[in-house]
Design a protein around this motif. Structure first.
Motif, PDB file in Angstrom:
ATOM      1  N   GLU A 170       0.813  -1.217   0.000  1.00 27.39           N
ATOM      2  CA  GLU A 170       0.000   0.000   0.000  1.00 27.39           C
ATOM      3  C   GLU A 170       0.845   1.266   0.000  1.00 27.39           C
ATOM      4  N   GLN A 171       2.083   1.168   0.488  1.00 28.02           N
ATOM      5  CA  GLN A 171       2.954   2.342   0.539  1.00 28.02           C
ATOM      6  C   GLN A 171       3.958   2.376  -0.601  1.00 28.02           C
ATOM      7  N   CYS A 172       3.784   1.496  -1.575  1.00 27.06           N
ATOM      8  CA  CYS A 172       4.668   1.456  -2.751  1.00 27.06           C
ATOM      9  C   CYS A 172       3.855   1.818  -3.992  1.00 27.06           C
ATOM     10  N   PRO A 173       3.850   3.081  -4.396  1.00 25.00           N
ATOM     11  CA  PRO A 173       3.021   3.533  -5.518  1.00 25.00           C
ATOM     12  C   PRO A 173       3.286   2.773  -6.815  1.00 25.00           C
ATOM     13  N   ASN A 174       4.515   2.353  -7.019  1.00 26.55           N
ATOM     14  CA  ASN A 174       4.883   1.687  -8.271  1.00 26.55           C
ATOM     15  C   ASN A 174       5.148   0.197  -8.071  1.00 26.55           C
ATOM     16  N   PHE A 175       4.498  -0.383  -7.072  1.00 21.89           N
ATOM     17  CA  PHE A 175       4.715  -1.810  -6.818  1.00 21.89           C
ATOM     18  C   PHE A 175       4.257  -2.659  -8.002  1.00 21.89           C
ATOM     19  N   VAL A 176       5.081  -3.622  -8.349  1.00 19.06           N
ATOM     20  CA  VAL A 176       4.770  -4.561  -9.428  1.00 19.06           C
ATOM     21  C   VAL A 176       4.808  -5.962  -8.837  1.00 19.06           C
ATOM     22  N   GLY A 177       3.722  -6.685  -8.930  1.00 21.90           N
ATOM     23  CA  GLY A 177       3.683  -8.041  -8.401  1.00 21.90           C
ATOM     24  C   GLY A 177       2.295  -8.632  -8.507  1.00 21.90           C
ATOM     25  N   ARG A 178       2.192  -9.910  -8.160  1.00 19.05           N
ATOM     26  CA  ARG A 178       0.899 -10.588  -8.240  1.00 19.05           C
ATOM     27  C   ARG A 178       0.426 -10.993  -6.852  1.00 19.05           C
ATOM     28  N   PRO A 179      -0.880 -11.053  -6.661  1.00 20.25           N
ATOM     29  CA  PRO A 179      -1.405 -11.440  -5.349  1.00 20.25           C
ATOM     30  C   PRO A 179      -1.191 -12.922  -5.078  1.00 20.25           C
ATOM     31  N   ILE A 180      -0.878 -13.229  -3.842  1.00 20.77           N
ATOM     32  CA  ILE A 180      -0.710 -14.627  -3.426  1.00 20.77           C
ATOM     33  C   ILE A 180      -1.978 -15.121  -2.752  1.00 20.77           C
ATOM     34  N   GLY A 181      -2.555 -14.265  -1.911  1.00 17.97           N
ATOM     35  CA  GLY A 181      -3.742 -14.626  -1.157  1.00 17.97           C
ATOM     36  C   GLY A 181      -3.704 -13.962   0.201  1.00 17.97           C
ATOM     37  N   SER A 182      -4.748 -14.156   0.977  1.00 21.18           N
ATOM     38  CA  SER A 182      -4.807 -13.605   2.333  1.00 21.18           C
ATOM     39  C   SER A 182      -4.409 -14.700   3.314  1.00 21.18           C
ATOM     40  N   LEU A 183      -3.240 -14.549   3.897  1.00 27.53           N
ATOM     41  CA  LEU A 183      -2.704 -15.577   4.788  1.00 27.53           C
ATOM     42  C   LEU A 183      -3.199 -15.367   6.217  1.00 27.53           C
ATOM     43  N   LEU A 184      -3.800 -16.375   6.769  1.00 27.42           N
ATOM     44  CA  LEU A 184      -4.216 -16.330   8.165  1.00 27.42           C
ATOM     45  C   LEU A 184      -3.123 -17.015   8.986  1.00 27.42           C
ATOM     46  N   LEU A 185      -2.241 -16.193   9.537  1.00 20.50           N
ATOM     47  CA  LEU A 185      -1.096 -16.713  10.280  1.00 20.50           C
ATOM     48  C   LEU A 185      -1.518 -17.192  11.661  1.00 20.50           C
ATOM     49  N   LYS A 186      -0.739 -18.111  12.201  1.00 24.94           N
ATOM     50  CA  LYS A 186      -1.062 -18.655  13.517  1.00 24.94           C
ATOM     51  C   LYS A 186      -1.060 -17.546  14.563  1.00 24.94           C
TER      52      LYS A 186
END
Length: 496
Positions: A403-419
């Protein structure tokens, strides 16, 4: 017997240095207070030593005037000696340094002026009023510049007053011309010596201050050069206010890295060879961290923890961290490939990146300090690094960072529910612009969008991508999830 004894056998007789040290120690005990700082003790010792020396000289001065039949002029130095010794005695009893300071500065200012009047003026008194300058000089040493200016103004007033009084003074001097000339030389020499001593003192203080400043700068370098990039160390030296050693809350971005299979490698490899390779690996990784102006928080085994926006605030800390993680990933892949050709299988490096508010500061005791961060944001970064193992990815970046990287390039992995977490962490895999535009990733984005809608068609789409791009580990992971009956993009990770 002479007070100052210099002997060829130091074990039987005191040397000049020992006698002087003993003398100053005794002087320093006059009016001493257990609460005095070292600077105040030194000031007290110097003022008493100066006052005592001037009193002795004043007695000699007065005796000379009496010898040449100048009783009024002779009584003034003797009066100075008497009042000076009385003020020292009062100080010894009351321990009031302000009284001693004011009384001595007043005596030094007024009595030479009175002596000039008693001898008939500037020329007849051999310009003895010059000794009044010891008052503002003393204020400069014992009180400070602001106070010294006030005393100097009064000194100038006395000098100007002497000009108007010249020729109108009812007293005259019967001193021989040769004596007047000798006194001229003595007054000039005495004031020159006093001024030189004061200037030498202040030059010494300046050099001491510069030494302390250099020591402080060296402390900053020693404290952070192993953790912070060299340009940040220079920044801290130039802007020490940016370095707050107390704890404070601040938003930072963290990177955690881990070398896969390192424990097994330790058990199977020659120690000297492994350590050499590991040092080379860390040297390259840390160089990248410093290039992006990150701070190495700690190194544990084969793991590296890095933080951005500490100790110096960086508004673009998230962008720096992502760029750093990508470059570290590229370096780690190339390094592992190189060492594999040399017969050492280092495995791949997993990287987790997360942004959040933490407490930063020095943690530890007075003999061992560790500049570090405390907070859940660090744990999330570490768990994202571990998540790569299950996801098949190498770099995992949280949504708070993206969210703080205006020029971020990448693909979504998913929403991880960590322990231990009740809210999933949306996660992304950073990619190059070329990879993002590839048919592989574009097909993945389409399939991921269908999977977000819990559409059963998602399995078919991932199967097609799997057949065309079998080396895409993230595609393989999602296809496996869907085949096991899972749906959607929320991924439960039960382990830390």
């Amino acid at each position: 017997m002479s007070l100052f004894l210099v002997s060829s056998r130091a074990d039987n007789h005191p040397t000049l240095l020992i006698v002087l040290n003993s003398l100053f120690n005794r002087i320093g005990q006059i009016g001493s207070d257990a609460n005095d700082s070292q600077e105040v003790r030194l000031q007290k010792t110097l003022l008493i030593a100066f006052a005592g020396t001037m009193a002795i000289l004043a007695i000699l001065w007065g005796a000379i005037y009496f010898y040449f039949d100048e009783p009024l002029a002779g009584s003034i130095p003797l009066l100075y000696a008497l009042t000076s010794l009385v003020s020292i005695s009062i100080f010894a009893k009351t321990k009031s340094f302000s009284f001693l300071r004011i009384s001595q500065l007043t005596f030094s200012l007024v009595l030479p002026f009175l002596l000039m009047i008693a001898l008939g003026g500037y020329a007849a008194s051999s310009a003895v009023v010059m000794w009044s300058l010891t008052s503002p000089l003393g204020a400069l040493v014992f009180k400070g510049r602001k106070e010294a200016v006030r005393w100097f103004v009064v000194y100038l007033f006395l000098l100007v007053s002497g000009v108007f009084l010249e020729g109108n003074i009812p007293f005259s001097s019967a001193l021989p011309n040769q004596v007047v000339l000798v006194f001229f030389a003595m007054n000039i020499a005495g004031m020159s010596l006093t001024t030189f001593i004061v200037l030498r003192y202040f030059v010494g203080e300046k050099n001491l201050a510069l030494t302390l400043l250099e020591s402080k700068n060296q402390w900053i370098k020693d404290a952070f050069s192993a953790y912070v990039s060299p340009n940040l160390v220079d920044h801290l030296i130039s802007n020490p206010e940016d370095l707050k050693l107390g704890g404070e809350r601040r938003e930072c971005t963290f990177i955690f890295t881990d070398l896969v299979g390192f424990t097994t490698l330790v058990e199977q490899s020659d120690p000297s060879t492994l350590v050499a390779y590991l040092n080379e690996y860390f040297e390259g990784m840390i160089a990248i961290v410093f290039k992006h102006e990150g701070t190495v928080s700690k190194i544990v085994g084969d793991a590296l923890a890095v933080m951005f926006s500490a100790p110096v605030v960086q508004k673009d800390h998230a962008t720096r961290a992502v760029a750093c993680a990508l470059e570290m990933d590229q370096y780690a892949q190339a390094f592992a490939q190189e060492k594999k050709q040399q017969g050492l299988d280092l495995g791949r490096t997993r990287i987790g990146v997360n942004t959040g508010t933490v407490i930063i500061g020095n943690i530890g005791g007075k003999n061992q300090l560790d500049y570090r961060a405390l907070g859940d944001a660090i744990n999330v970064a570490a768990r994202l690094e571990s998540a790569n193992k299950q996801l098949g990815t190498r770099v995992c970046v949280s949504e708070t960072t993206v969210e703080q990287c205006p020029n971020f390039v990448g693909r979504p992995i998913g929403s991880l529910l960590l322990k231990g977490k009740s809210k999933p962490v949306a996660t992304f895999e950073p990619l190059s612009k070329e990879d993002m535009d590839s048919s592989n990733v574009q097909a993945y984005l389409k399939a991921f969008g269908v999977m977000q809608k819990n559409d059963l068609k998602a399995m078919e789409l991932f199967q097609q991508i799997r057949e065309e791009f079998p080396e895409d580990s993230l595609v393989v992971y999602h296809l496996g999830r869907l085949k096991s009956g899972k749906s959607g993009t929320t991924i439960v990770l039960p382990w830390k």
